[in-house]
Design an enzyme around this catalytic site. Structure first.
Site, short mmCIF file in Angstrom:
data_model
loop_
_atom_site.label_atom_id
_atom_site.label_comp_id
_atom_site.label_asym_id
_atom_site.label_seq_id
_atom_site.Cartn_x
_atom_site.Cartn_y
_atom_site.Cartn_z
N ARG A 45 -5.94 -6.01 -4.00
CA ARG A 45 -4.96 -5.00 -4.47
C ARG A 45 -5.49 -4.12 -5.61
O ARG A 45 -5.27 -2.93 -5.64
CB ARG A 45 -3.72 -5.78 -4.98
CG ARG A 45 -2.71 -4.97 -5.76
CD ARG A 45 -1.55 -5.88 -6.18
NE ARG A 45 -0.66 -5.29 -7.16
CZ ARG A 45 0.46 -4.63 -6.85
NH1 ARG A 45 0.79 -4.45 -5.59
NH2 ARG A 45 1.24 -4.15 -7.79
N HIS A 60 2.54 4.53 -1.37
CA HIS A 60 2.20 3.10 -1.30
C HIS A 60 2.75 2.53 0.01
O HIS A 60 3.36 3.22 0.81
CB HIS A 60 2.85 2.34 -2.46
CG HIS A 60 2.26 2.64 -3.81
ND1 HIS A 60 1.56 1.70 -4.54
CD2 HIS A 60 2.27 3.76 -4.57
CE1 HIS A 60 1.17 2.23 -5.68
NE2 HIS A 60 1.58 3.48 -5.73
N HIS A 63 -3.22 1.00 -4.35
CA HIS A 63 -3.44 -0.42 -4.07
C HIS A 63 -4.29 -0.57 -2.82
O HIS A 63 -3.96 -0.06 -1.75
CB HIS A 63 -2.10 -1.14 -3.93
CG HIS A 63 -1.36 -1.22 -5.22
ND1 HIS A 63 -0.02 -0.98 -5.34
CD2 HIS A 63 -1.81 -1.52 -6.48
CE1 HIS A 63 0.34 -1.12 -6.62
NE2 HIS A 63 -0.72 -1.44 -7.32
N GLU A 82 7.18 4.03 -0.46
CA GLU A 82 6.65 2.79 0.11
C GLU A 82 6.81 2.94 1.62
O GLU A 82 7.92 2.90 2.15
CB GLU A 82 7.44 1.57 -0.37
CG GLU A 82 7.36 1.32 -1.88
CD GLU A 82 6.09 0.60 -2.29
OE1 GLU A 82 5.27 0.23 -1.42
OE2 GLU A 82 5.91 0.40 -3.51
N GLU A 137 -3.19 -1.43 0.94
CA GLU A 137 -2.12 -0.65 1.57
C GLU A 137 -2.75 0.46 2.42
O GLU A 137 -2.65 1.64 2.11
CB GLU A 137 -1.19 -0.10 0.47
CG GLU A 137 -0.55 -1.24 -0.33
CD GLU A 137 0.14 -0.79 -1.62
OE1 GLU A 137 0.22 0.42 -1.88
OE2 GLU A 137 0.59 -1.68 -2.37
ZN LIG Z 1 1.27 -0.27 -3.87
#
Ligand SMILES: [Zn+2]
Length: 308
Positions: free
Chosen positions: A125, A195, A67, A269, A70
């Site tokens: 994104r 991410h 993405h 994440e 990020e």
């Molecule tokens: Zn992501």
């Protein structure tokens, strides 16, 4: 086989770009469709191989930059490569890992989107692909894999942030990644995708409310890994199956890799939990990379002890 292969990003992307954005990333100049250029990419990648070569070494695949917005994610992959190269032969754990495992590191999957966040729109994104019949741009690469594709937590509207694309693997980036993993499936023992943000360590499944066959093992490994991560700066992570831990979402690369038979498949994440969100301050980059590096080393060591 190589111990550490930096998969030069452009091999998976469509950017026809000058390359001035990232120091040392002259590979951005290369257009992948040209066979000669693929060889150039291989030559460039060969400059970052460290560790012992071996036949049929087990491997870990890690990617960053799915993405575009990020930014801490591609920063981490670069940090990982730097640390691996810098500490190989000097630090016992890294040396052992690189001697016994191959690491495939893809620093930026969604390079077109990433560049777009630097040049046009910081919060972009998706990819930058176009779609017939719509003026909206881009597909969510993490809804584009053939894992319950577009069944839940994804949109069929090209204008949406979670657009799953016209078909699974419709994006050249996701197709290239999937092809790479399919080709090396017998050696790849773990799939790690980086991410941000949320401070979570997620494992399958996200496309359905079901659990993987080795769910208890993944849960235990995640628990131990987030403990290791927190040991450095006290950063607290939550962990669990994707659908119940973050949200149900079909077409993700982690579920897809797991269903290919890769038993250790995790989405990280990274920082933070929302105060700054995607705009993680520069002052947190180093600490985030340091603690994440600990986590990845922990997972890699575990995988090495549990080869299959
Ligand atoms: Zn992501």
């Amino acid at each position: 086989m190589l111990a550490l292969l930096v998969l030069v990003t452009v091999a998976l992307a469509s950017a026809h770009h000058g390359g001035e954005h990232f120091e040392g990333e002259k590979v951005f100049r290369v257009n992948v469709e040209d066979e000669n250029h693929i060889n150039i990419i291989r030559e460039l990648a060969s400059t970052t191989q460290v560790g012992k070569a071996g036949q049929n070494k087990p491997a870990i695949f890690m990617d960053c930059g799915f993405h575009a917005r990020e930014w801490i994610s591609p920063a981490f992959c670069q940090w990982f490569v730097r640390e691996a190269v810098r500490t190989y032969g000097r630090e016992i754990q890294v040396t052992e890992l690189l001697d016994k495992l191959d690491f495939y590191v893809l620093p930026v999957l969604n390079i077109d989107g990433y560049i777009y966040t630097w040049t046009k729109s910081r919060f972009w994104r998706k990819t930058r692909s176009t779609h017939t019949g719509s003026s909206c741009i881009g597909t969510d690469p993490n809804r584009n894999f053939d894992a319950g594709w577009c069944e839940i937590g994804a949109s069929r509207n090209p204008c949406d942030e979670t657009y799953c694309g016209p078909a699974a693997e419709s994006e050249k980036e996701t197709k290239a990644l999937a092809d790479f993993i399919r080709n090396k499936l017998s050696s790849i023992k773990a799939y790690l995708t980086i991410h941000s943000y949320s401070q979570m360590m997620i494992y399958p499944y996200s496309y359905a409310y079901k659990l993987g066959e080795n769910n208890a093992e993944l849960n235990a490994l995640a628990k131990a890994t987030v403990k290791e991560l927190a040991s450095l700066h006290g950063t607290k992570y939550t962990y669990g199956p994707g659908a119940t831990t973050i949200y149900p979402a079909a077409g993700g690369s982690d579920d897809w890799a797991y269903d290919q038979g890769i038993r250790y498949s995790f989405t990280f994440e990274l920082r933070d939990t929302g105060r700054y969100g995607f705009l993680l301050p520069e002052s947190q980059i180093r600490a985030t990379c340091e603690e994440t590096f600990l986590a990845i080393k922990y997972v890699a060591s575990y995988v090495l002890e549990h080869l299959y």
